[in-house]
Design a protein around this motif. Structure first.
Motif, PDB file in Angstrom:
ATOM      1  N   GLY A  26       0.608  -1.283  -0.226  1.00  0.00           N
ATOM      2  CA  GLY A  26       0.074   0.026   0.050  1.00  0.00           C
ATOM      3  C   GLY A  26       0.688   1.300   0.172  1.00  0.00           C
ATOM      4  O   GLY A  26       0.290   2.301   0.341  1.00  0.00           O
ATOM      5  N   CYS A  27       2.047   1.025  -0.216  1.00  0.00           N
ATOM      6  CA  CYS A  27       2.954   2.185  -0.195  1.00  0.00           C
ATOM      7  C   CYS A  27       3.275   2.799  -1.596  1.00  0.00           C
ATOM      8  O   CYS A  27       4.122   2.316  -2.151  1.00  0.00           O
ATOM      9  CB  CYS A  27       4.147   2.021   0.491  1.00  0.00           C
ATOM     10  SG  CYS A  27       5.296   3.460   1.065  1.00  0.00           S
ATOM     11  N   CYS A  28       2.492   3.703  -2.041  1.00  0.00           N
ATOM     12  CA  CYS A  28       2.458   4.145  -3.322  1.00  0.00           C
ATOM     13  C   CYS A  28       1.902   5.807  -3.446  1.00  0.00           C
ATOM     14  O   CYS A  28       0.981   6.007  -2.779  1.00  0.00           O
ATOM     15  CB  CYS A  28       1.934   3.331  -4.445  1.00  0.00           C
ATOM     16  SG  CYS A  28      -0.028   3.345  -4.240  1.00  0.00           S
ATOM     17  N   VAL A  29       2.581   6.354  -4.602  1.00  0.00           N
ATOM     18  CA  VAL A  29       2.092   7.812  -4.655  1.00  0.00           C
ATOM     19  C   VAL A  29       1.881   8.087  -6.227  1.00  0.00           C
ATOM     20  O   VAL A  29       2.724   7.536  -6.954  1.00  0.00           O
ATOM     21  CB  VAL A  29       2.999   8.712  -4.021  1.00  0.00           C
ATOM     22  CG1 VAL A  29       3.072   8.605  -2.545  1.00  0.00           C
ATOM     23  CG2 VAL A  29       4.320   8.722  -4.479  1.00  0.00           C
ATOM     24  N   GLN A  30       1.235   8.827  -6.808  1.00  0.00           N
ATOM     25  CA  GLN A  30       1.142   9.691  -8.053  1.00  0.00           C
ATOM     26  C   GLN A  30       1.168  11.157  -7.785  1.00  0.00           C
ATOM     27  O   GLN A  30       0.320  11.590  -7.112  1.00  0.00           O
ATOM     28  CB  GLN A  30      -0.249   9.249  -8.559  1.00  0.00           C
ATOM     29  CG  GLN A  30      -0.505   9.524  -9.933  1.00  0.00           C
ATOM     30  CD  GLN A  30       0.393   9.067 -11.040  1.00  0.00           C
ATOM     31  OE1 GLN A  30       0.277   7.840 -11.083  1.00  0.00           O
ATOM     32  NE2 GLN A  30       0.711   9.609 -11.951  1.00  0.00           N
ATOM     33  N   CYS A  31       2.451  11.644  -8.657  1.00  0.00           N
ATOM     34  CA  CYS A  31       2.709  13.015  -8.607  1.00  0.00           C
ATOM     35  C   CYS A  31       2.657  13.465  -9.882  1.00  0.00           C
ATOM     36  O   CYS A  31       3.049  12.803 -10.657  1.00  0.00           O
ATOM     37  CB  CYS A  31       3.549  13.511  -7.703  1.00  0.00           C
ATOM     38  SG  CYS A  31       3.499  12.836  -5.941  1.00  0.00           S
ATOM     39  N   ARG A  32       2.830  14.753 -10.049  1.00  0.00           N
ATOM     40  CA  ARG A  32       3.140  15.498 -11.359  1.00  0.00           C
ATOM     41  C   ARG A  32       4.583  15.444 -11.786  1.00  0.00           C
ATOM     42  O   ARG A  32       5.150  15.427 -12.770  1.00  0.00           O
ATOM     43  CB  ARG A  32       2.460  16.902 -11.642  1.00  0.00           C
ATOM     44  CG  ARG A  32       0.826  17.017 -11.621  1.00  0.00           C
ATOM     45  CD  ARG A  32       0.356  18.231 -11.875  1.00  0.00           C
ATOM     46  NE  ARG A  32      -1.136  18.166 -11.842  1.00  0.00           N
ATOM     47  CZ  ARG A  32      -1.825  18.160 -12.839  1.00  0.00           C
ATOM     48  NH1 ARG A  32      -1.318  17.968 -14.246  1.00  0.00           N
ATOM     49  NH2 ARG A  32      -3.072  17.958 -12.585  1.00  0.00           N
ATOM     50  N   LYS A  42       8.966   9.412   0.198  1.00  0.00           N
ATOM     51  CA  LYS A  42       9.502   9.077   1.507  1.00  0.00           C
ATOM     52  C   LYS A  42       8.543   9.484   2.658  1.00  0.00           C
ATOM     53  O   LYS A  42       8.581   8.731   3.742  1.00  0.00           O
ATOM     54  CB  LYS A  42      10.381  10.463   1.568  1.00  0.00           C
ATOM     55  CG  LYS A  42      11.686  10.096   0.698  1.00  0.00           C
ATOM     56  CD  LYS A  42      12.735  11.371   0.861  1.00  0.00           C
ATOM     57  CE  LYS A  42      13.831  11.367  -0.019  1.00  0.00           C
ATOM     58  NZ  LYS A  42      14.820  12.393   0.240  1.00  0.00           N
ATOM     59  N   GLU A  43       7.541  10.547   2.437  1.00  0.00           N
ATOM     60  CA  GLU A  43       6.743  10.754   3.656  1.00  0.00           C
ATOM     61  C   GLU A  43       5.534   9.642   3.643  1.00  0.00           C
ATOM     62  O   GLU A  43       5.342   9.122   4.788  1.00  0.00           O
ATOM     63  CB  GLU A  43       5.799  11.919   3.116  1.00  0.00           C
ATOM     64  CG  GLU A  43       6.405  13.090   3.163  1.00  0.00           C
ATOM     65  CD  GLU A  43       5.518  14.568   2.375  1.00  0.00           C
ATOM     66  OE1 GLU A  43       4.324  13.951   2.338  1.00  0.00           O
ATOM     67  OE2 GLU A  43       6.034  15.334   2.297  1.00  0.00           O
ATOM     68  N   ASN A  44       5.479   8.454   2.638  1.00  0.00           N
ATOM     69  CA  ASN A  44       4.533   7.523   2.769  1.00  0.00           C
ATOM     70  C   ASN A  44       5.256   6.434   3.408  1.00  0.00           C
ATOM     71  O   ASN A  44       4.633   5.688   4.258  1.00  0.00           O
ATOM     72  CB  ASN A  44       3.963   7.216   1.294  1.00  0.00           C
ATOM     73  CG  ASN A  44       2.822   6.085   1.125  1.00  0.00           C
ATOM     74  OD1 ASN A  44       2.732   5.136   1.884  1.00  0.00           O
ATOM     75  ND2 ASN A  44       1.779   6.666   0.390  1.00  0.00           N
ATOM     76  N   ILE A  45       6.398   6.373   3.078  1.00  0.00           N
ATOM     77  CA  ILE A  45       7.362   5.226   3.509  1.00  0.00           C
ATOM     78  C   ILE A  45       7.507   5.571   5.214  1.00  0.00           C
ATOM     79  O   ILE A  45       7.349   4.481   5.978  1.00  0.00           O
ATOM     80  CB  ILE A  45       8.711   4.998   2.862  1.00  0.00           C
ATOM     81  CG1 ILE A  45       8.540   4.415   1.506  1.00  0.00           C
ATOM     82  CG2 ILE A  45       9.643   4.137   3.978  1.00  0.00           C
ATOM     83  CD1 ILE A  45       9.826   4.794   0.858  1.00  0.00           C
ATOM     84  N   LEU A  49       6.074   2.817   7.971  1.00  0.00           N
ATOM     85  CA  LEU A  49       7.102   2.580   8.827  1.00  0.00           C
ATOM     86  C   LEU A  49       6.985   2.620  10.350  1.00  0.00           C
ATOM     87  O   LEU A  49       6.758   1.935  11.159  1.00  0.00           O
ATOM     88  CB  LEU A  49       8.453   3.133   8.464  1.00  0.00           C
ATOM     89  CG  LEU A  49       9.866   2.918   9.331  1.00  0.00           C
ATOM     90  CD1 LEU A  49      10.126   1.279   9.434  1.00  0.00           C
ATOM     91  CD2 LEU A  49      10.968   3.491   9.027  1.00  0.00           C
ATOM     92  N   GLU A  50       6.408   3.847  10.514  1.00  0.00           N
ATOM     93  CA  GLU A  50       6.033   4.217  11.831  1.00  0.00           C
ATOM     94  C   GLU A  50       4.833   3.295  12.330  1.00  0.00           C
ATOM     95  O   GLU A  50       4.560   2.797  13.469  1.00  0.00           O
ATOM     96  CB  GLU A  50       5.270   5.723  11.986  1.00  0.00           C
ATOM     97  CG  GLU A  50       4.907   6.205  13.340  1.00  0.00           C
ATOM     98  CD  GLU A  50       4.640   7.511  13.266  1.00  0.00           C
ATOM     99  OE1 GLU A  50       3.783   8.067  12.865  1.00  0.00           O
ATOM    100  OE2 GLU A  50       5.175   8.184  14.159  1.00  0.00           O
ATOM    101  N   GLU A  71      17.547   5.409   1.840  1.00  0.00           N
ATOM    102  CA  GLU A  71      17.908   4.923   3.330  1.00  0.00           C
ATOM    103  C   GLU A  71      16.952   5.843   4.135  1.00  0.00           C
ATOM    104  O   GLU A  71      17.144   7.197   4.047  1.00  0.00           O
ATOM    105  CB  GLU A  71      19.231   5.129   3.605  1.00  0.00           C
ATOM    106  CG  GLU A  71      19.337   4.672   4.913  1.00  0.00           C
ATOM    107  CD  GLU A  71      21.188   4.342   5.407  1.00  0.00           C
ATOM    108  OE1 GLU A  71      21.565   4.397   6.696  1.00  0.00           O
ATOM    109  OE2 GLU A  71      21.858   4.558   4.329  1.00  0.00           O
ATOM    110  N   ILE A  72      16.222   5.117   5.247  1.00  0.00           N
ATOM    111  CA  ILE A  72      15.463   5.840   5.945  1.00  0.00           C
ATOM    112  C   ILE A  72      15.787   5.629   7.368  1.00  0.00           C
ATOM    113  O   ILE A  72      16.096   4.562   7.833  1.00  0.00           O
ATOM    114  CB  ILE A  72      13.935   5.583   5.924  1.00  0.00           C
ATOM    115  CG1 ILE A  72      13.398   5.722   4.560  1.00  0.00           C
ATOM    116  CG2 ILE A  72      12.731   6.313   6.809  1.00  0.00           C
ATOM    117  CD1 ILE A  72      13.029   7.040   4.060  1.00  0.00           C
TER     118      ILE A  72
END
Length: 77
Positions: A26-32, A42-45, A49-50, A71-72
């Motif tokens: 479920g970790c996915c994004v769509q951006c322009r 990164k924010e989604n990960i 992760l949290e 690397e996070i």
């Protein structure tokens, strides 16, 4: 502070860019833009992760060849 590595797959399409992390369901994004896509994934990960750390779940290791390797670093403190 713990360090984690995740695979990121980025694909360009008619709407811009799509990124997903194969290790985190479920970790996915769509951006322009490409840059926005990197920041949002990164924010989604970090969010996923949290959630996993708070639930005491195991954090998966990278298992997929990828176009970007992030690397996070995260601390519960």
């Amino acid at each position: 502070m713990e360090s984690y590595r995740f695979s990121i797959v980025i694909e360009e399409n008619s709407r811009g860019f799509r990124a997903h992390c194969p290790e985190l369901d479920g970790c996915c994004v769509q951006c322009r833009s490409y840059e926005e896509t990197i920041e949002k994934i990164k924010e989604n990960i970090l969010r996923v992760l949290e959630e996993k750390l708070m639930a005491g779940e195991e954090i998966p290791q990278p298992f997929t060849p990828c176009s970007l390797d992030l690397e996070i670093q995260y601390s519960l403190n």
